[in-house]
Scaffold this motif. Structure first.
Motif, short mmCIF file in Angstrom:
data_model
loop_
_atom_site.label_atom_id
_atom_site.label_comp_id
_atom_site.label_asym_id
_atom_site.label_seq_id
_atom_site.Cartn_x
_atom_site.Cartn_y
_atom_site.Cartn_z
N ALA A 148 0.82 -1.22 0.00
CA ALA A 148 0.00 0.00 0.00
C ALA A 148 0.86 1.28 0.00
CB ALA A 148 -0.94 0.00 1.19
N VAL A 149 1.91 1.29 0.83
CA VAL A 149 2.73 2.49 0.90
C VAL A 149 3.52 2.65 -0.40
CG1 VAL A 149 4.68 3.58 2.09
CG2 VAL A 149 2.86 2.50 3.42
N ALA A 150 4.12 1.55 -0.87
CA ALA A 150 4.91 1.61 -2.11
C ALA A 150 4.03 2.03 -3.29
CB ALA A 150 5.57 0.26 -2.38
N ASN A 151 2.83 1.47 -3.36
CA ASN A 151 1.92 1.84 -4.45
C ASN A 151 1.55 3.32 -4.38
OD1 ASN A 151 1.90 -0.73 -5.54
ND2 ASN A 151 0.09 -1.38 -4.39
N SER A 152 1.26 3.79 -3.16
CA SER A 152 0.86 5.20 -3.02
C SER A 152 2.01 6.11 -3.45
CB SER A 152 0.48 5.51 -1.56
OG SER A 152 -0.54 4.64 -1.14
N LEU A 153 3.23 5.76 -3.02
CA LEU A 153 4.38 6.59 -3.39
C LEU A 153 4.61 6.59 -4.90
CD1 LEU A 153 6.83 5.72 -0.46
CD2 LEU A 153 5.62 7.89 -0.83
N ALA A 154 4.36 5.43 -5.52
CA ALA A 154 4.51 5.37 -6.99
C ALA A 154 3.42 6.21 -7.66
CB ALA A 154 4.43 3.91 -7.46
N GLY A 155 2.22 6.19 -7.07
CA GLY A 155 1.14 7.03 -7.61
C GLY A 155 1.51 8.51 -7.55
N VAL A 156 2.26 8.85 -6.51
CA VAL A 156 2.69 10.25 -6.35
C VAL A 156 3.84 10.57 -7.31
CG1 VAL A 156 3.83 11.83 -4.72
CG2 VAL A 156 1.90 10.41 -3.95
N LYS A 157 4.87 9.72 -7.26
CA LYS A 157 6.10 10.02 -8.01
C LYS A 157 5.91 9.82 -9.53
CE LYS A 157 10.49 10.92 -8.39
NZ LYS A 157 11.02 12.26 -8.11
N LEU A 158 5.38 8.65 -9.90
CA LEU A 158 5.26 8.37 -11.33
C LEU A 158 3.97 8.92 -11.91
CD1 LEU A 158 6.27 4.55 -11.29
CD2 LEU A 158 7.75 6.54 -11.60
N GLY A 159 2.90 8.89 -11.07
CA GLY A 159 1.59 9.27 -11.60
C GLY A 159 1.27 10.74 -11.45
N GLY A 160 1.94 11.41 -10.52
CA GLY A 160 1.67 12.85 -10.33
C GLY A 160 0.52 13.12 -9.37
N ALA A 161 0.10 12.11 -8.59
CA ALA A 161 -0.96 12.36 -7.60
C ALA A 161 -0.44 13.34 -6.56
CB ALA A 161 -1.37 11.06 -6.93
N ARG A 162 -1.34 14.17 -6.03
CA ARG A 162 -0.93 15.15 -5.01
C ARG A 162 -1.76 15.04 -3.74
NH1 ARG A 162 3.00 14.62 -7.07
NH2 ARG A 162 4.32 16.10 -8.20
N GLN A 163 -2.47 13.93 -3.59
CA GLN A 163 -3.14 13.62 -2.32
C GLN A 163 -2.94 12.14 -2.04
OE1 GLN A 163 -7.19 15.01 -0.89
NE2 GLN A 163 -7.72 12.85 -1.26
N VAL A 164 -2.59 11.82 -0.78
CA VAL A 164 -2.49 10.41 -0.38
C VAL A 164 -3.51 10.14 0.71
CG1 VAL A 164 -1.04 8.62 0.67
CG2 VAL A 164 -0.03 10.26 -0.92
N GLU A 165 -4.29 9.07 0.54
CA GLU A 165 -5.24 8.67 1.57
C GLU A 165 -4.59 7.58 2.42
OE1 GLU A 165 -9.14 10.23 -0.73
OE2 GLU A 165 -9.24 8.20 0.09
N CYS A 166 -4.63 7.75 3.71
CA CYS A 166 -3.87 6.86 4.59
C CYS A 166 -4.50 6.82 5.98
CB CYS A 166 -2.43 7.34 4.67
SG CYS A 166 -2.27 9.12 4.93
N THR A 167 -4.01 5.91 6.81
CA THR A 167 -4.53 5.80 8.17
C THR A 167 -3.37 5.67 9.16
OG1 THR A 167 -4.65 3.38 8.05
CG2 THR A 167 -6.65 4.57 7.46
N ILE A 168 -3.63 6.06 10.40
CA ILE A 168 -2.63 5.89 11.46
C ILE A 168 -2.44 4.39 11.69
CG2 ILE A 168 -2.15 6.28 13.92
CD1 ILE A 168 -2.17 8.91 12.41
N ASN A 169 -1.20 3.98 11.79
CA ASN A 169 -0.81 2.56 11.98
C ASN A 169 -1.22 1.68 10.80
OD1 ASN A 169 0.07 3.33 14.51
ND2 ASN A 169 -1.74 2.57 15.58
N GLY A 170 -1.67 2.28 9.70
CA GLY A 170 -2.13 1.47 8.55
C GLY A 170 -3.41 0.73 8.86
N LEU A 171 -4.15 1.23 9.86
CA LEU A 171 -5.39 0.55 10.26
C LEU A 171 -6.35 0.44 9.08
CD1 LEU A 171 -6.90 -0.39 12.92
CD2 LEU A 171 -8.00 1.85 12.90
N GLY A 172 -7.06 -0.64 8.99
CA GLY A 172 -8.06 -0.77 7.92
C GLY A 172 -8.47 -2.20 7.71
N GLU A 173 -9.51 -2.36 6.91
CA GLU A 173 -10.05 -3.69 6.65
C GLU A 173 -8.96 -4.64 6.15
OE1 GLU A 173 -14.49 -4.24 5.17
OE2 GLU A 173 -13.47 -2.64 4.12
N ARG A 174 -9.14 -5.90 6.43
CA ARG A 174 -8.19 -6.95 6.03
C ARG A 174 -6.75 -6.57 6.44
NH1 ARG A 174 -10.89 -5.47 1.51
NH2 ARG A 174 -8.91 -4.92 0.53
N ALA A 175 -5.86 -6.41 5.45
CA ALA A 175 -4.47 -6.08 5.79
C ALA A 175 -4.26 -4.59 5.99
CB ALA A 175 -3.54 -6.60 4.70
#
Ligand code: KIV
Ligand code: ZN
Length: 512
Positions: A210-237
Motif C-alpha cells: 500500500a505504501v509503495a503503491n501510493s508513493l509510486a502514484g505520487v512520483k510516477l503518476g503525479g498524484a498530489r493527495q495520499v489517503e492513509c490511516t494511522i498505523n495502517g489501520l483498515g479492513e483486512r491487511a
C-alpha cells in the motif's frame, strides 16, 4: 517551488471498518483532535449515512475541528449525500466524498448495474453534491481493476460536473507500484480536463504494497493527495500507513521534492491513541511507530550509533514523538506536572472535570506503580475517555486464587446498569476464571476470537494492556483494558468489549 502533498487521513472511516475497530463519537473526536494537531489536511471523519452514531460523530468533529478539512463518505445517491452535507454543516471547510464501483466485477455482481447506469449515477451524484458543498471528491471504487476506457469516460464526466478531487482506489490491494503509478499517469494524460482536479491515491495493503503503491502514484503518476490511516489501520491487511508515507516523503525530500503541512512530532501519540482506542496492537517492528523502530540491539549498531548517530539512523526518534526521557512522573508529581506532561503528549482534556478525573486515576496508579511512563499516561487517559460514556458494565474489584496443581477460582465485582453484581467461577487459568465469572452474570454468549496481553512500557513492572475481541450475532468488537495486574486488565478489557457489543450501532458497510 516544491508541490504540496495533501495528507488525507481516513483512520476514522476506512480504518474504522476493520472488524472490531468501531469507535464511539467521543473516541473519534479525541482522535480527530490529535489528527488536527498533526496538521492533517483532510480528516475523513466517517460515513454519515451509515448510522446515527456516525452521523453524530461526523457532526461533532465538523463542529470542533477548525484547522483541517472535514470529510464524510457517501454512496452515490441523494440521501447519503444530503446526510453527509447535513453532518458537515458546522465545518469551517467541509468535503463530500462520494463513490460508486466501476470495475466490471463490482458493477455486474455487486451493483447489478450496467456501465451506462453507473456513469449516469456518478455524474448525477457529483452534480447533486456540488450544489451542497464546493469541495467534492469522487472515487471509482475498485478503480484499479476497472476498464481504462470506461474509467476515463467516468472521470472526465465527473470532473465536468465539478468534482474537485479524483481519488483512484486500489480497493482490494491488487496493484504493484510501477503499474499503479503508470495507471494514474495514463488517466491524467488521457482525460482532457484532468488538470481541473487534484489526483489522489488510495491503496489497500493486501500484498503489503500500500505504501509503495501510493508513493509510486505520487512520483510516477503525479498524484498530489495520499489517503492513509494511522498505523495502517483498515479492513483486512489495512490501508496505506500515514506515518510511513509522511516519513518517507520527508526523509527522502531529495527524491520526492514535496512539501507537507504535517507536524511529525505528534505521530507516536497518535499511533498510541489509535491502538489503545481500537485494540489493534502495533507490531514491535512496525516502521516509525513500532517499539523497536529505533532500538539498536546488536553491538555493532550500538557502537556505530554512539559514535555517529547517522551511521544507522535515517530519522530521529524524537522528531516523530518518541521521548528520550521515558520515566516522566511519580507519586509525588502534582496536578500541574501531570497537566503539562499531557499537553506535551498532545492530549487535551475538554474540561477541568475531565482533568480532575484523569488526575485522580493517575494518583491511584502512582500509588501502585512507582514510575509512570508516557505510555501509562496515554493508557490512563484513553480508559478515562471510555469510562466517561454511560457504560452498561464497569469494573469494581476482583479476587482470585491460583495454585500449582489446583483449578483457579475467581470472583469479580462489577456494575451492571449502575447496580453492583458479583460473579464467581473456576477456569483453566486465573484469567479464564475471571472472564467466566463475568460471563456467569452477563450471559452474553459472545465468542472470544482474540485475547492478547502487551506490556505497556516493556518490563514486568509495567502495566499490562489486554485486548479482547468478541464476536456475537455477526458483530465483532475489541475491548481494551490496562492495569499493573494483568488479570484485572483482562476483566476490564472483557467488560469494555461487552459494553461495545451492547451499543447497537447498525452500520451500512462502505463497500456494501
Ligand atoms: O477502498 C475503497 O475503494 C474505498 C472507497 C470507498 C473510497 O475505501
Ligand atoms: Zn478503502
Amino acid at each position: 517551488m516544491a508541490d504540496k502533498l495533501i495528507i488525507f487521513d481516513t483512520t476514522l472511516r476506512d480504518g474504522e471498518q476493520s472488524p472490531g475497530a468501531s469507535m464511539t463519537r467521543d473516541e473519534k473526536l479525541r482522535i480527530a483532535r490529535q489528527l488536527e494537531r498533526l496538521r492533517v489536511d483532510v480528516i475523513e471523519a466517517g460515513f454519515a449515512a451509515s448510522s446515527n452514531g456516525d452521523f453524530e460523530a461526523v457532526k461533532a468533529i465538523a463542529n470542533a475541528i477548525k484547522d483541517s478539512t472535514i470529510c464524510s463518505l457517501s454512496r452515490a445517491n441523494d440521501r447519503d449525500i444530503s446526510r453527509a452535507a447535513e453532518a458537515l454543516k458546522g465545518a469551517n471547510s467541509g468535503r463530500i466524498h462520494t463513490f460508486i464501483a466501476t470495475s466490471p466485477l463490482h458493477m455486474e455482481k455487486k451493483l447489478r448495474m450496467t456501465p451506462d447506469q453507473v456513469l449516469e449515477q456518478a455524474k448525477q451524484s457529483v452534480r447533486f453534491a456540488r450544489n451542497l458543498v464546493a469541495d467534492v471528491e469522487f472515487s471509482p471504487e475498485d478503480g484499479y481493476r476497472s476498464d481504462m476506457d470506461f474509467l476515463c469516460q467516468v472521470l472526465e464526466a465527473v470532473i465536468a460536473e465539478g468534482a474537485t478531487t479524483i481519488n483512484v482506489p486500489d480497493t482490494v490491494g491488487y496493484a504493484v507500484p510501477e503499474l499503479y503509478g503508470q495507471f494514474i499517469k495514463t488517466l491524467r494524460e488521457r482525460i482532457p480536463n484532468s488538470d481541473k482536479a487534484i489526483w489522489s491515491v488510495h491503496c489497500h495493503n493486501d500484498l503489503g504494497m500500500a505504501v509503495a503503491n501510493s508513493l509510486a502514484g505520487v512520483k510516477l503518476g503525479g498524484a498530489r493527495q495520499v489517503e492513509c490511516t494511522i498505523n495502517g489501520l483498515g479492513e483486512r491487511a489495512g490501508n496505506c500507513s500515514l506515518e510511513e508515507i509522511v516519513m518517507a516523503v520527508k526523509t527522502r525530500k531529495d527524491y520526492f521534492n514535496l512539501e507537507m503541512n504535517i507536524d511529525p512530532i505528534h505521530i507516536v501519540a497518535a499511533s498510541r491513541m489509535v491502538s489503545q482506542t481500537t485494540g489493534f496492537v502495533v507490531q514491535p517492528n512496525k516502521a516509525v511507530v513500532g517499539a523497536n523502530a529505533f532500538a539498536h540491539a546488536s553491538g555493532i549498531h550500538q557502537d556505530g550509533v554512539l559514535k555517529a548517530r547517522d551511521t544507522y539512523e535515517i530519522m530521529r526518534a524524537e522528531d516523530v514523538g518518541w521521548s528520550a526521557n521515558k520515566i516522566v512522573l511519580g507519586k509525588l508529581s502534582g496536578r500541574n506536572a501531570f497537566k503539562q506532561r499531557m499537553q506535551e503528549l498532545g492530549v487535551v482534556l475538554e474540561s477541568e472535570t475531565e482533568l480532575n478525573a484523569a488526575f485522580t486515576r493517575f494518583k491511584e496508579l502512582a500509588d501502585r506503580k512507582s514510575e509512570i511512563f508516557d505510555e501509562d499516561i496515554l493508557a490512563l487517559v484513553s480508559e478515562e475517555s471510555v469510562t466517561q460514556d454511560k457504560e452498561q458494565y464497569a469494573f469494581v474489584s476482583l479476587s482470585q486464587h491460583s495454585e500449582t496443581g489446583e483449578r483457579p477460582e475467581a470472583s469479580v465485582v462489577f456494575t451492571m446498569a449502575g447496580k453492583e453484581v458479583h460473579g464467581k467461577s473456576e477456569g483453566n487459568g486465573p484469567v479464564d476464571a475471571s472472564l467466566k465469572a463475568i460471563e456467569s452474570i452477563v450471559e452474553s454468549g459472545a465468542e472470544m476470537v482474540l485475547y492478547s496481553v502487551n506490556a505497556i512500557s516493556g518490563s514486568t513492572e509495567s502495566q499490562g494492556e489486554v485486548t479482547v475481541r468478541l464476536q456475537n450475532s455477526g458483530r465483532v468488537v475489541n475491548g481494551v483494558g490496562s492495569d499493573p495486574d494483568i488479570i484485572v486488565a483482562s476483566a476490564k478489557a472483557y467488560l469494555s468489549a461487552l459494553n461495545k457489543l451492547q451499543s447497537k450501532a447498525d452500520r451500512v458497510a462502505a463497500q456494501g
